[in-house]
Scaffold this active site. Structure first.
Site, PDB file in Angstrom:
ATOM      1  N   ARG A 103       3.545  24.271  49.085  1.00 26.77           N
ATOM      2  CA  ARG A 103       3.611  24.337  47.620  1.00 26.77           C
ATOM      3  C   ARG A 103       2.689  23.250  47.096  1.00 26.77           C
ATOM      4  O   ARG A 103       2.884  22.068  47.377  1.00 26.77           O
ATOM      5  CB  ARG A 103       5.039  24.103  47.122  1.00 26.77           C
ATOM      6  N   ASP A 222      10.228  32.822  32.251  1.00 23.30           N
ATOM      7  CA  ASP A 222      10.017  31.601  33.050  1.00 23.30           C
ATOM      8  C   ASP A 222       9.689  30.490  32.053  1.00 23.30           C
ATOM      9  O   ASP A 222       9.434  30.762  30.864  1.00 23.30           O
ATOM     10  CB  ASP A 222       8.850  31.841  34.039  1.00 23.30           C
ATOM     11  N   CYS A 262      13.265  32.885  37.130  1.00 21.76           N
ATOM     12  CA  CYS A 262      13.111  32.361  38.500  1.00 21.76           C
ATOM     13  C   CYS A 262      13.785  31.004  38.664  1.00 21.76           C
ATOM     14  O   CYS A 262      14.033  30.584  39.792  1.00 21.76           O
ATOM     15  CB  CYS A 262      11.640  32.304  38.876  1.00 21.76           C
TER      16      CYS A 262
HETATM   17  N1   CP Z   1      12.094  29.357  41.591  1.00 21.57           N
HETATM   18  C1   CP Z   1      11.663  28.335  42.362  1.00 21.57           C
HETATM   19  O1   CP Z   1      10.678  28.420  43.082  1.00 21.57           O
HETATM   20  O2   CP Z   1      12.442  27.219  42.286  1.00 21.57           O
HETATM   21  P1   CP Z   1      12.051  25.779  42.847  1.00 21.57           P
HETATM   22  O3   CP Z   1      10.876  25.303  42.029  1.00 21.57           O
HETATM   23  O4   CP Z   1      13.269  24.958  42.627  1.00 21.57           O
HETATM   24  O5   CP Z   1      11.674  25.908  44.283  1.00 21.57           O
HETATM   25  N1  NVA Z   2       6.003  28.704  36.619  1.00 17.23           N
HETATM   26  C1  NVA Z   2       6.910  27.699  37.157  1.00 17.23           C
HETATM   27  C2  NVA Z   2       7.714  28.267  38.270  1.00 17.23           C
HETATM   28  C3  NVA Z   2       8.708  27.316  38.868  1.00 17.23           C
HETATM   29  C4  NVA Z   2       9.453  27.915  40.030  1.00 17.23           C
HETATM   30  C5  NVA Z   2       6.107  26.499  37.624  1.00 17.23           C
HETATM   31  O1  NVA Z   2       5.055  26.690  38.251  1.00 17.23           O
HETATM   32  O2  NVA Z   2       6.525  25.372  37.355  1.00 17.23           O
END
Ligand code: CP
Ligand code: NVA
Length: 305
Positions: A103, A222, A262
């Site tokens: 990530r 979101d 999400c």
């Molecule tokens: N939805 C999601 O990816 O949550 P986190 O950012 O907590 O991993």
């Molecule tokens: N769009 C959001 C999703 C978090 C899971 C972000 O990137 O922060």
């Protein structure tokens, strides 16, 4: 040959169906306390350059339930691209682990990592895409509705990584996808154009939230400002204020619609408490399903599927 999962478009329609099917099987077994050890002795690097609750815990717990383990790594340790090149880190990690989940901010960095890694790389969210989330959401919708084909999905709010992944999903699953957003908050132009022209779905952009929500089977939202751009919150909130998912907006959707988010949510901003805690909301089932889906994804990518 190793297979990466950087985008939903890395999977064929058949592969998506297989993963959804395996997710359902693994979920049922897990509920009975019998999660099979399909990844016994396997390790997966879990690299996080942004915070996480769901992604981190679901990967770690999922691997544990499958008899494997996740190795949590922050940018403090490997300092990807600074302490050493992405190339070298990819080569070294490939000697230690059977897969890499990352990530981070830049999608290009993840592509670079995947290019050099000799093990599968999974995108756990970039500024551009969040494929694990939307693949898991397809599972949740299928679980609740029994089918995906032709459903009206209204995504309301910022045209961010989640919206872009919905557009990618529409290239593999036939949907009536309606993105409701404000001028200046649109999804990635290239991804939108491809989804509108190349896939089996009907994909439309609306600048009016009511039109986008009209008759929707799923109302999805979101946060208005994603990780890495929180300094733009006030600007985005101003632009997107009409797009809040609230009781009034739900009156335009199908009376049996699912409400999805999400998470994490900024309650009272993109969605009201009344709606996220209301009878249409499936947000906590949605969060739980990240676990089951990712277990299936790992099993498929690591070759035991
Ligand atoms: N939805 C999601 O990816 O949550 P986190 O950012 O907590 O991993
Ligand atoms: N769009 C959001 C999703 C978090 C899971 C972000 O990137 O922060």
């Amino acid at each position: 040959m190793k297979k990466d999962f950087l985008s939903i478009t890395d999977l064929s329609r058949e592969e998506i169906e297989d993963i959804l099917q395996l997710s359902a099987e693994l979920k049922e077994k897990t509920k009975k306390g019998k999660s099979p050890h399909l990844l016994s002795g396997r390790s997966v690097a879990l690299i996080f350059h942004k915070p996480s609750l769901r992604t981190r815990i679901s990967f770690e717990v999922g691997l544990n339930q499958l008899g494997g383990r996740g190795v949590y790594i922050t940018d403090q340790e490997i300092q990807l691209g600074r302490r050493e090149s992405i190339h070298d880190a990819a080569k070294v990690l490939s000697r230690f682990v059977e897969a890499i989940m990352i990530r981070t901010f830049s999608h290009r960095d993840v592509e670079e990592l995947a290019k050099w890694a000799e093990v599968p790389v999974i995108n756990g969210l970039t500024d551009l895409l969040h494929p694990c989330q939307v693949l898991s959401d397809l599972f949740t919708i299928k679980e609740k509705r029994g089918e995906l084909e032709g459903l009206k999905i209204a995504y309301l709010g910022d045209g961010n990584n989640v919206a872009n992944s919905w557009l990618n999903a529409s290239l593999r699953v036939k949907l009536d996808l309606r993105i409701g957003t404000a001028k200046g908050c649109e999804p990635n132009r290239e991804i939108l154009t491809t989804a509108q022209n190349a896939g089996p779905s009907r994909v439309r952009l609306f600048y009016d939230p009511r039109e986008a929500a009209e008759g929707a089977d799923v109302v999805y939202t979101d946060v208005w400002a994603s990780m890495g751009e929180k300094e733009r919150f006030n600007e985005k909130a101003q632009l997107l204020r009409e797009f809040q998912v609230n009781r009034e907006l739900l009156t335009y959707a199908d009376p049996h619609c699912l409400v999805m988010h999400c998470l994490p949510a900024e309650r009272g901003r993109e969605i009201t408490d009344e709606v996220i805690d209301g009878p249409h909301s499936v947000v906590f089932d949605q969060a739980e399903n990240r676990l089951h889906l990712q277990k299936a994804l790992l099993v498929k990518l690591l070759g035991d599927g």
